[in-house]
Design an enzyme around this catalytic site. Structure first.
Site: not given
Length: 283
Positions: A17, A67, A79, A128-129, A131, A243
């Site tokens: 989107l 990512k 940062d 999850g771990a 990106g 999301g």
């Protein structure tokens, strides 16, 4: 005056989107831009990004599964991108790509301002771990959560994320087999792509994870979020959130990095929700 070029890279990405969102932002702010979706696999991403730059690309968003690759390709990092180890926003400056990550800021803004949640003192389960998880974890810690447990199919990746965050007093990793022993959480975040195959069994999570305050949040939206949100509702989570709001908020953060102005997200979010309702009623 030539129109500035922007894009979102992912694989797959046809469903994104982001082009519609940035088109609306451009209209709202009076900024002319061309924003497209570019499908690129991990193997093709570097070459595709270089072609985009050669053709005048000024900025890009990056989604799954690119990512961490974008992080590696960026010449400089903010940062928050460095802490996340993942990049979702690229800015072209002096012939180089600068990497940033607006995912965490987008998620926290959606949860606290749109959904009205107070994250301070909350216990968080992060599924999850990769990106996506790396993008949001630092911002959740900054928002004042009291503890985060990271669970991933590959425990090595969960350990690596915990090490990168550098807060052993607040962040721990556990095996997926240990889910029944973890107690309950006020926030459960799905940062996996397990819902892409629409397998409802992908989220047969223990009901003991849920308490009277639990908000279940899927970083995905649309069909990919259906399975996790179905589990959340069946488990009687107080909130079941997809999301879409995060997507709009992180897009606004990216837009501000590129153009120096942050658009109003509420009308864009409302329009997307209305469109979603029309699509559902048409099924």
């Amino acid at each position: 005056m030539p129109v500035s070029r922007y894009a979102v890279f992912g694989h797959p990405v046809a469903h994104s989107l982001s082009p519609a969102i940035h088109a609306d932002f451009g209209k709202q702010t009076g900024i002319a831009l061309d924003y497209t979706a570019i499908d690129a696999s991990l193997e093709d991403f570097s070459a595709a990004l270089q072609r985009f730059a050669d053709e005048g690309g000024k900025g890009a968003n990056v989604t799954l599964p690119l990512k961490e690759a974008a992080y590696a390709l960026a010449s400089s990092l903010s940062d928050r991108a460095r802490l996340a180890g993942a990049v979702n926003t690229l800015v072209r400056n002096d012939g180089q790509w600068q990497g940033d990550n607006t995912d965490g800021a987008g998620l926290v803004r959606d949860l606290t301002e749109r959904q009205g949640l107070d994250l301070r003192g909350r216990r968080v389960l992060l599924l999850g771990a990769g990106g996506a998880a790396r993008g949001v974890a630092p911002a959740l810690l900054e928002a004042g959560i009291t503890a985060m447990v990271v669970v991933n199919r590959s425990p090595e990746r969960a350990d690596a994320l915990c090490d990168a965050l550098g807060e052993p007093a607040r962040v721990t990793s556990r095996y997926i087999e240990d889910l029944r022993e973890l107690g309950d959480f006020e926030l459960i975040v799905n940062a996996t792509a397990a819902g892409r195959d629409r397998d409802a069994g992908a989220f047969a999570l223990p009901l003991g994870l849920v308490n009277s305050l639990t908000a279940a949040v899927d970083l995905n939206y649309g069909d990919t979020a259906i399975a996790f949100l179905a589990w959340a509702r069946a488990a009687q989570c107080r909130y079941a959130i997809d999301g879409l709001g995060m997507l709009v908020e992180q897009a606004a953060e990216s837009f501000a990095l590129w153009h120096g102005v942050r658009p109003d997200t509420d009308p864009v979010y409302a329009a997307l929700r209305a469109r979603e309702a029309v699509l559902i009623s048409a099924d």
